[in-house]
Design a protein around this motif. Structure first.
Motif, PDB file in Angstrom:
ATOM      1  N   THR A   7     -64.873 -94.756  -4.848  1.00  0.00           N
ATOM      2  CA  THR A   7     -65.672 -96.044  -4.739  1.00  0.00           C
ATOM      3  C   THR A   7     -65.438 -96.450  -3.404  1.00  0.00           C
ATOM      4  OG1 THR A   7     -65.461 -96.373  -7.189  1.00  0.00           O
ATOM      5  CG2 THR A   7     -66.346 -97.982  -5.700  1.00  0.00           C
ATOM      6  N   TRP A   8     -64.201 -96.511  -2.985  1.00  0.00           N
ATOM      7  CA  TRP A   8     -63.718 -97.150  -1.582  1.00  0.00           C
ATOM      8  C   TRP A   8     -64.412 -96.244  -0.798  1.00  0.00           C
ATOM      9  CZ3 TRP A   8     -61.159 -94.946   2.305  1.00  0.00           C
ATOM     10  CH2 TRP A   8     -60.774 -95.827   3.663  1.00  0.00           C
ATOM     11  N   TYR A   9     -64.442 -94.860  -0.562  1.00  0.00           N
ATOM     12  CA  TYR A   9     -64.731 -94.196   0.276  1.00  0.00           C
ATOM     13  C   TYR A   9     -66.413 -94.115   0.406  1.00  0.00           C
ATOM     14  CZ  TYR A   9     -66.372 -89.894   2.653  1.00  0.00           C
ATOM     15  OH  TYR A   9     -66.903 -88.745   3.490  1.00  0.00           O
ATOM     16  N   LYS A  10     -67.038 -94.445  -0.653  1.00  0.00           N
ATOM     17  CA  LYS A  10     -68.488 -94.420  -0.680  1.00  0.00           C
ATOM     18  C   LYS A  10     -69.194 -95.718  -0.237  1.00  0.00           C
ATOM     19  CE  LYS A  10     -69.508 -91.266  -4.721  1.00  0.00           C
ATOM     20  NZ  LYS A  10     -70.084 -91.315  -6.029  1.00  0.00           N
ATOM     21  N   GLU A  11     -68.320 -96.756  -0.492  1.00  0.00           N
ATOM     22  CA  GLU A  11     -68.752 -98.193   0.136  1.00  0.00           C
ATOM     23  C   GLU A  11     -68.222 -98.221   1.710  1.00  0.00           C
ATOM     24  OE1 GLU A  11     -66.261-100.839  -1.873  1.00  0.00           O
ATOM     25  OE2 GLU A  11     -67.586-100.959  -3.566  1.00  0.00           O
ATOM     26  N   ARG A  12     -67.342 -97.542   2.205  1.00  0.00           N
ATOM     27  CA  ARG A  12     -67.067 -97.738   3.517  1.00  0.00           C
ATOM     28  C   ARG A  12     -67.702 -96.639   4.449  1.00  0.00           C
ATOM     29  NH1 ARG A  12     -65.394-102.953   4.349  1.00  0.00           N
ATOM     30  NH2 ARG A  12     -64.118-103.494   2.459  1.00  0.00           N
ATOM     31  N   PHE A  13     -68.090 -95.527   3.813  1.00  0.00           N
ATOM     32  CA  PHE A  13     -68.497 -94.310   4.447  1.00  0.00           C
ATOM     33  C   PHE A  13     -69.875 -93.736   4.336  1.00  0.00           C
ATOM     34  CE2 PHE A  13     -64.005 -94.404   5.256  1.00  0.00           C
ATOM     35  CZ  PHE A  13     -63.642 -94.197   6.544  1.00  0.00           C
ATOM     36  N   SER A  14     -70.608 -94.756   3.629  1.00  0.00           N
ATOM     37  CA  SER A  14     -71.845 -94.270   3.266  1.00  0.00           C
ATOM     38  C   SER A  14     -72.869 -94.455   4.421  1.00  0.00           C
ATOM     39  CB  SER A  14     -72.460 -95.180   2.029  1.00  0.00           C
ATOM     40  OG  SER A  14     -72.312 -96.553   2.316  1.00  0.00           O
ATOM     41  N   ASP A  15     -72.621 -95.267   5.066  1.00  0.00           N
ATOM     42  CA  ASP A  15     -73.297 -95.281   6.460  1.00  0.00           C
ATOM     43  C   ASP A  15     -73.168 -94.184   7.527  1.00  0.00           C
ATOM     44  OD1 ASP A  15     -74.793 -96.190   8.778  1.00  0.00           O
ATOM     45  OD2 ASP A  15     -74.062 -98.271   8.515  1.00  0.00           O
ATOM     46  N   PRO A  16     -74.085 -93.434   7.814  1.00  0.00           N
ATOM     47  CA  PRO A  16     -73.982 -92.306   8.767  1.00  0.00           C
ATOM     48  C   PRO A  16     -73.710 -92.846  10.184  1.00  0.00           C
ATOM     49  CG  PRO A  16     -76.135 -92.156   7.558  1.00  0.00           C
ATOM     50  CD  PRO A  16     -75.540 -93.745   7.380  1.00  0.00           C
ATOM     51  N   GLN A  17     -73.819 -94.297  10.660  1.00  0.00           N
ATOM     52  CA  GLN A  17     -73.376 -94.562  11.798  1.00  0.00           C
ATOM     53  C   GLN A  17     -71.846 -94.885  11.770  1.00  0.00           C
ATOM     54  OE1 GLN A  17     -75.805 -98.109  13.255  1.00  0.00           O
ATOM     55  NE2 GLN A  17     -77.353 -97.095  12.426  1.00  0.00           N
ATOM     56  N   ALA A  18     -71.305 -95.007  10.678  1.00  0.00           N
ATOM     57  CA  ALA A  18     -69.987 -95.487  10.521  1.00  0.00           C
ATOM     58  C   ALA A  18     -69.263 -94.029  10.733  1.00  0.00           C
ATOM     59  CB  ALA A  18     -69.533 -96.093   9.191  1.00  0.00           C
ATOM     60  N   VAL A  19     -69.787 -93.111  10.026  1.00  0.00           N
ATOM     61  CA  VAL A  19     -69.071 -91.643  10.290  1.00  0.00           C
ATOM     62  C   VAL A  19     -69.192 -91.079  11.679  1.00  0.00           C
ATOM     63  CG1 VAL A  19     -69.372 -89.309   9.734  1.00  0.00           C
ATOM     64  CG2 VAL A  19     -69.703 -91.180   7.763  1.00  0.00           C
ATOM     65  N   THR A  20     -70.389 -91.422  12.367  1.00  0.00           N
ATOM     66  CA  THR A  20     -70.451 -91.012  13.730  1.00  0.00           C
ATOM     67  C   THR A  20     -69.287 -91.768  14.632  1.00  0.00           C
ATOM     68  OG1 THR A  20     -72.934 -90.800  13.691  1.00  0.00           O
ATOM     69  CG2 THR A  20     -72.019 -91.157  15.735  1.00  0.00           C
ATOM     70  N   LEU A  21     -69.129 -93.306  14.400  1.00  0.00           N
ATOM     71  CA  LEU A  21     -68.165 -93.800  14.976  1.00  0.00           C
ATOM     72  C   LEU A  21     -66.784 -93.367  14.760  1.00  0.00           C
ATOM     73  CD1 LEU A  21     -67.228 -96.331  16.746  1.00  0.00           C
ATOM     74  CD2 LEU A  21     -67.269 -97.328  14.766  1.00  0.00           C
ATOM     75  N   VAL A  22     -66.587 -92.948  13.609  1.00  0.00           N
ATOM     76  CA  VAL A  22     -65.195 -92.193  13.318  1.00  0.00           C
ATOM     77  C   VAL A  22     -65.008 -91.011  13.999  1.00  0.00           C
ATOM     78  CG1 VAL A  22     -63.632 -91.446  11.542  1.00  0.00           C
ATOM     79  CG2 VAL A  22     -64.777 -93.587  11.222  1.00  0.00           C
ATOM     80  N   LEU A  23     -65.877 -90.194  14.055  1.00  0.00           N
ATOM     81  CA  LEU A  23     -65.814 -88.558  14.723  1.00  0.00           C
ATOM     82  C   LEU A  23     -65.774 -89.023  16.128  1.00  0.00           C
ATOM     83  CD1 LEU A  23     -68.665 -86.729  12.738  1.00  0.00           C
ATOM     84  CD2 LEU A  23     -66.058 -86.670  12.322  1.00  0.00           C
ATOM     85  N   ILE A  24     -66.407 -89.969  16.774  1.00  0.00           N
ATOM     86  CA  ILE A  24     -66.288 -90.252  18.284  1.00  0.00           C
ATOM     87  C   ILE A  24     -64.709 -90.417  18.674  1.00  0.00           C
ATOM     88  CG2 ILE A  24     -66.891 -91.494  20.097  1.00  0.00           C
ATOM     89  CD1 ILE A  24     -69.695 -91.646  18.675  1.00  0.00           C
ATOM     90  N   LEU A  25     -64.275 -91.616  17.742  1.00  0.00           N
ATOM     91  CA  LEU A  25     -62.882 -92.072  17.964  1.00  0.00           C
ATOM     92  C   LEU A  25     -61.910 -90.980  17.655  1.00  0.00           C
ATOM     93  CD1 LEU A  25     -63.328 -95.736  16.449  1.00  0.00           C
ATOM     94  CD2 LEU A  25     -63.234 -94.987  18.990  1.00  0.00           C
ATOM     95  N   LEU A  26     -62.047 -90.290  16.831  1.00  0.00           N
ATOM     96  CA  LEU A  26     -61.199 -89.051  16.273  1.00  0.00           C
ATOM     97  C   LEU A  26     -60.913 -88.177  17.410  1.00  0.00           C
ATOM     98  CD1 LEU A  26     -59.256 -88.467  14.194  1.00  0.00           C
ATOM     99  CD2 LEU A  26     -61.050 -87.063  13.026  1.00  0.00           C
ATOM    100  N   GLY A  27     -62.210 -87.680  17.842  1.00  0.00           N
ATOM    101  CA  GLY A  27     -62.397 -86.511  18.854  1.00  0.00           C
ATOM    102  C   GLY A  27     -61.667 -87.018  20.182  1.00  0.00           C
TER     103      GLY A  27
END
Length: 361
Positions: A7-27
């Motif tokens: 549930t926490w994952y779906k709430e926090r990472f359901s937005d594609p823009q949030a996933v993009t931000l995480v991938l950029i910072l992680l990279g």
């Protein structure tokens, strides 16, 4: 437990823009962590280009084309660095070697004074424990041993090959970063996902803060270093240039750097004058400089750049300094501000369980 995490994952990472931000910072973090040594000239050039972009932008407003502006700013910057290198570094080098050579004698004098007080007041400190500490310190602080350590450090950190690489590649990279800024940014966007509005929002929030912080930190180092050197020189304190430079660079480590630099200043002053009015004047003046720095200079320079609790600042220095050494310490506060900006901009779930949309201008 699994349902809670899902549930926490779906709430926090359901937005594609949030996933993009995480991938950029992680990279970016992985590239710096695993290839930081190889990319060091590139990273140094990026930082310098970021700082020098402001004067280039001011020259563009006057009608000067970007190539001419980039060339003029880079030539002025290199000239300033050469002036500092050949004007200040030799004096600091000589004083540093002299300090290392005199350090065992200084510590002997301090330990002798401590032995006198121990013999006078044995109820507070065990004389046998002090003798044991003195013996260990003498082994560790043998002059030849210190000089050997210094040579090893210099051999690793200042090899001719590394200096040549930095001296040639970094100015070239800085020039091309400044000259072809728009083309490079446009080309790099091809490798970033299109859903990057959240990342753009975070960058807009951080851009001015990072610039203000780096500019303010450079100004703070210069002011504190220069004022400390002038004060030490007026007091006729030995190694004034070296101690002034150390005091200036101590501001890189908030709350800790000033404490660390206090020890060599107190040691040199004590070795030179002993317990005397001059010793008290030096320590009082140094304390006033640090107080003015923390209560006057820092609020003026960083009023719009830093809004973090001291606990988070110290934690950031420890974490990022441990990961990336000196550069991690220098950029600890901007990185901590970046973490704060990401948390503030992160989409939060609304009453329907969906993430709020990111609003951009």
């Amino acid at each position: 437990m699994l349902n809670l995490l899902t549930t926490w994952y779906k709430e926090r990472f359901s937005d594609p823009q949030a996933v993009t931000l995480v991938l950029i910072l992680l990279g970016i973090a992985l590239a710096i962590y695993f290839a930081g040594g190889l990319l060091a000239p590139l990273l140094v050039a990026l930082v310098l280009a970021f700082l020098l972009e402001w004067p280039v932008a001011q020259m563009l407003k006057l009608g000067i084309n970007r190539t001419t502006a980039a060339s003029a700013v880079l030539v002025l910057f290199i000239g300033t660095m050469l002036l500092i290198t050949f004007g200040l570094v030799p004096s600091i080098w000589k004083q540093g070697v002299a300090l290392i050579t005199d350090l065992p004698t200084m510590l002997d004098k301090g330990l002798h004074t401590a032995q006198t007080y121990v013999n006078k007041y044995p109820q507070f400190v065990n004389p046998d424990q002090l003798d044991s500490m003195v013996s260990e310190l003498k082994k560790m602080l043998d002059t030849q041993h210190l000089l050997d350590i210094g040579k090893q450090i210099l051999g690793y950190s200042a090899s001719l090959l590394v200096l040549m690489v930095y001296a040639i590649l970094v100015p070239l990279l800085v020039f091309f970063f400044l000259k072809d800024k728009d083309e490079l940014i446009k080309g790099s966007k091809r490798f970033i996902p299109t859903n990057r509005e959240l990342a753009r929002k975070v960058w807009y929030e951080m851009h001015q803060q990072i610039f203000n912080y780096i500019r303010g930190k450079v100004i703070e180092i210069i002011i504190i270093g220069a004022v400390s050197y002038v004060f030490f020189a007026i007091m006729d304190l030995r190694y004034a240039a070296l101690l002034g430079v150390l005091t200036g660079f101590s501001v890189l480590i908030p709350y800790v750097g000033a404490t660390l630099v206090t020890l060599p200043i107190a040691l040199v002053a004590f070795f030179q004058w002993g317990i005397s009015p001059e010793f008290g004047y030096v320590m009082l003046g140094y304390g006033i400089i640090q107080a003015l720095d923390g209560n006057v200079l820092v609020p003026i320079l960083f009023s719009d750049a830093v809004d973090l609790h001291p606990v988070f600042i110290i934690a950031a220095v420890l974490i990022f300094g441990g990961l990336w050494g000196v550069w991690g310490v220098f950029f600890a506060i901007p990185l901590a501000s970046l973490v704060k900006a990401v948390l503030n901009a992160w989409p939060t779930p609304n009453s329907n369980g969906n993430a709020d949309e990111v609003k951009t201008e």
